[in-house]
Design a protein around this motif. Structure first.
Motif, PDB file in Angstrom:
ATOM      1  N   MET A 191       0.842  -1.181   0.000  1.00  0.00           N
ATOM      2  CA  MET A 191       0.000   0.000   0.000  1.00  0.00           C
ATOM      3  C   MET A 191       0.881   1.236   0.000  1.00  0.00           C
ATOM      4  O   MET A 191       1.887   1.289   0.679  1.00  0.00           O
ATOM      5  CB  MET A 191      -0.870   0.051   1.239  1.00  0.00           C
ATOM      6  CG  MET A 191      -2.035  -0.881   1.266  1.00  0.00           C
ATOM      7  SD  MET A 191      -3.055  -0.536   2.705  1.00  0.00           S
ATOM      8  CE  MET A 191      -4.616  -0.472   1.907  1.00  0.00           C
ATOM      9  N   SER A 192       0.436   2.213  -0.738  1.00  0.00           N
ATOM     10  CA  SER A 192       1.174   3.474  -0.776  1.00  0.00           C
ATOM     11  C   SER A 192       0.747   4.362   0.397  1.00  0.00           C
ATOM     12  O   SER A 192      -0.292   4.143   1.027  1.00  0.00           O
ATOM     13  CB  SER A 192       0.899   4.197  -2.087  1.00  0.00           C
ATOM     14  OG  SER A 192      -0.442   4.646  -2.121  1.00  0.00           O
ATOM     15  N   THR A 193       1.550   5.357   0.672  1.00  0.00           N
ATOM     16  CA  THR A 193       1.239   6.306   1.736  1.00  0.00           C
ATOM     17  C   THR A 193      -0.076   7.020   1.460  1.00  0.00           C
ATOM     18  O   THR A 193      -0.882   7.235   2.374  1.00  0.00           O
ATOM     19  CB  THR A 193       2.376   7.339   1.874  1.00  0.00           C
ATOM     20  OG1 THR A 193       3.591   6.652   2.111  1.00  0.00           O
ATOM     21  CG2 THR A 193       2.104   8.305   2.998  1.00  0.00           C
ATOM     22  N   SER A 194      -0.318   7.359   0.208  1.00  0.00           N
ATOM     23  CA  SER A 194      -1.563   8.038  -0.158  1.00  0.00           C
ATOM     24  C   SER A 194      -2.772   7.160   0.119  1.00  0.00           C
ATOM     25  O   SER A 194      -3.786   7.624   0.660  1.00  0.00           O
ATOM     26  CB  SER A 194      -1.550   8.407  -1.645  1.00  0.00           C
ATOM     27  OG  SER A 194      -0.512   9.292  -1.933  1.00  0.00           O
ATOM     28  N   GLU A 195      -2.668   5.903  -0.224  1.00  0.00           N
ATOM     29  CA  GLU A 195      -3.776   4.976  -0.018  1.00  0.00           C
ATOM     30  C   GLU A 195      -4.062   4.775   1.472  1.00  0.00           C
ATOM     31  O   GLU A 195      -5.215   4.762   1.901  1.00  0.00           O
ATOM     32  CB  GLU A 195      -3.450   3.644  -0.680  1.00  0.00           C
ATOM     33  CG  GLU A 195      -4.594   2.677  -0.707  1.00  0.00           C
ATOM     34  CD  GLU A 195      -4.246   1.410  -1.480  1.00  0.00           C
ATOM     35  OE1 GLU A 195      -5.152   0.577  -1.619  1.00  0.00           O
ATOM     36  OE2 GLU A 195      -3.105   1.249  -1.932  1.00  0.00           O
ATOM     37  N   VAL A 196      -3.012   4.646   2.254  1.00  0.00           N
ATOM     38  CA  VAL A 196      -3.170   4.469   3.698  1.00  0.00           C
ATOM     39  C   VAL A 196      -3.778   5.712   4.330  1.00  0.00           C
ATOM     40  O   VAL A 196      -4.698   5.623   5.151  1.00  0.00           O
ATOM     41  CB  VAL A 196      -1.819   4.120   4.360  1.00  0.00           C
ATOM     42  CG1 VAL A 196      -1.922   4.137   5.872  1.00  0.00           C
ATOM     43  CG2 VAL A 196      -1.333   2.775   3.876  1.00  0.00           C
ATOM     44  N   TYR A 242      -6.375  11.659  -7.251  1.00  0.00           N
ATOM     45  CA  TYR A 242      -7.347  10.621  -7.584  1.00  0.00           C
ATOM     46  C   TYR A 242      -7.650   9.681  -6.417  1.00  0.00           C
ATOM     47  O   TYR A 242      -8.651   8.971  -6.442  1.00  0.00           O
ATOM     48  CB  TYR A 242      -6.878   9.800  -8.791  1.00  0.00           C
ATOM     49  CG  TYR A 242      -5.612   9.025  -8.578  1.00  0.00           C
ATOM     50  CD1 TYR A 242      -5.634   7.761  -8.028  1.00  0.00           C
ATOM     51  CD2 TYR A 242      -4.385   9.577  -8.926  1.00  0.00           C
ATOM     52  CE1 TYR A 242      -4.466   7.046  -7.834  1.00  0.00           C
ATOM     53  CE2 TYR A 242      -3.216   8.871  -8.737  1.00  0.00           C
ATOM     54  CZ  TYR A 242      -3.260   7.606  -8.191  1.00  0.00           C
ATOM     55  OH  TYR A 242      -2.104   6.917  -8.001  1.00  0.00           O
ATOM     56  N   TRP A 243      -6.827   9.645  -5.385  1.00  0.00           N
ATOM     57  CA  TRP A 243      -7.047   8.705  -4.287  1.00  0.00           C
ATOM     58  C   TRP A 243      -8.369   8.916  -3.562  1.00  0.00           C
ATOM     59  O   TRP A 243      -9.093   7.948  -3.346  1.00  0.00           O
ATOM     60  CB  TRP A 243      -5.884   8.731  -3.309  1.00  0.00           C
ATOM     61  CG  TRP A 243      -4.744   7.898  -3.770  1.00  0.00           C
ATOM     62  CD1 TRP A 243      -3.517   8.351  -4.161  1.00  0.00           C
ATOM     63  CD2 TRP A 243      -4.711   6.479  -3.936  1.00  0.00           C
ATOM     64  NE1 TRP A 243      -2.727   7.299  -4.563  1.00  0.00           N
ATOM     65  CE2 TRP A 243      -3.447   6.132  -4.430  1.00  0.00           C
ATOM     66  CE3 TRP A 243      -5.636   5.467  -3.732  1.00  0.00           C
ATOM     67  CZ2 TRP A 243      -3.079   4.827  -4.703  1.00  0.00           C
ATOM     68  CZ3 TRP A 243      -5.273   4.165  -4.004  1.00  0.00           C
ATOM     69  CH2 TRP A 243      -4.002   3.857  -4.476  1.00  0.00           C
ATOM     70  N   PRO A 244      -8.702  10.127  -3.148  1.00  0.00           N
ATOM     71  CA  PRO A 244      -9.985  10.279  -2.445  1.00  0.00           C
ATOM     72  C   PRO A 244     -11.175   9.844  -3.295  1.00  0.00           C
ATOM     73  O   PRO A 244     -12.114   9.224  -2.794  1.00  0.00           O
ATOM     74  CB  PRO A 244     -10.056  11.777  -2.134  1.00  0.00           C
ATOM     75  CG  PRO A 244      -8.660  12.221  -2.122  1.00  0.00           C
ATOM     76  CD  PRO A 244      -7.946  11.385  -3.145  1.00  0.00           C
ATOM     77  N   TRP A 245     -11.134  10.140  -4.584  1.00  0.00           N
ATOM     78  CA  TRP A 245     -12.243   9.775  -5.457  1.00  0.00           C
ATOM     79  C   TRP A 245     -12.335   8.265  -5.650  1.00  0.00           C
ATOM     80  O   TRP A 245     -13.434   7.703  -5.697  1.00  0.00           O
ATOM     81  CB  TRP A 245     -12.101  10.451  -6.822  1.00  0.00           C
ATOM     82  CG  TRP A 245     -12.367  11.914  -6.723  1.00  0.00           C
ATOM     83  CD1 TRP A 245     -11.437  12.911  -6.687  1.00  0.00           C
ATOM     84  CD2 TRP A 245     -13.628  12.547  -6.592  1.00  0.00           C
ATOM     85  NE1 TRP A 245     -12.050  14.128  -6.543  1.00  0.00           N
ATOM     86  CE2 TRP A 245     -13.394  13.933  -6.486  1.00  0.00           C
ATOM     87  CE3 TRP A 245     -14.944  12.082  -6.551  1.00  0.00           C
ATOM     88  CZ2 TRP A 245     -14.430  14.855  -6.347  1.00  0.00           C
ATOM     89  CZ3 TRP A 245     -15.972  13.003  -6.414  1.00  0.00           C
ATOM     90  CH2 TRP A 245     -15.707  14.362  -6.317  1.00  0.00           C
TER      91      TRP A 245
END
Length: 50
Positions: free
Chosen positions: A1-6, A41-44
């Motif tokens: 998992m990437s930092t953004s995803e976490v 794009y992560w939040p969406w």
């Protein structure tokens, strides 16, 4: 998992625990308040998962 995803996942969990509807805007707000840099794009993409 990437930092953004976490970071977005934790933000969604915080919103859920507080009984607040999970939206991309609210996820972005929490992540920005935590001073975490994420791709837009992560939040969406994660709002649909939650």
């Amino acid at each position: 998992m990437s930092t953004s995803e976490v970071a977005c996942s934790y933000a969604a969990l915080i919103l859920f625990d507080d009984g607040i509807p999970i939206t991309a805007e609210k996820i972005s707000t929490l992540v920005k308040a935590a001073n975490v840099k994420i791709d837009s794009y992560w939040p969406w993409s994660l709002r649909k998962a939650f």
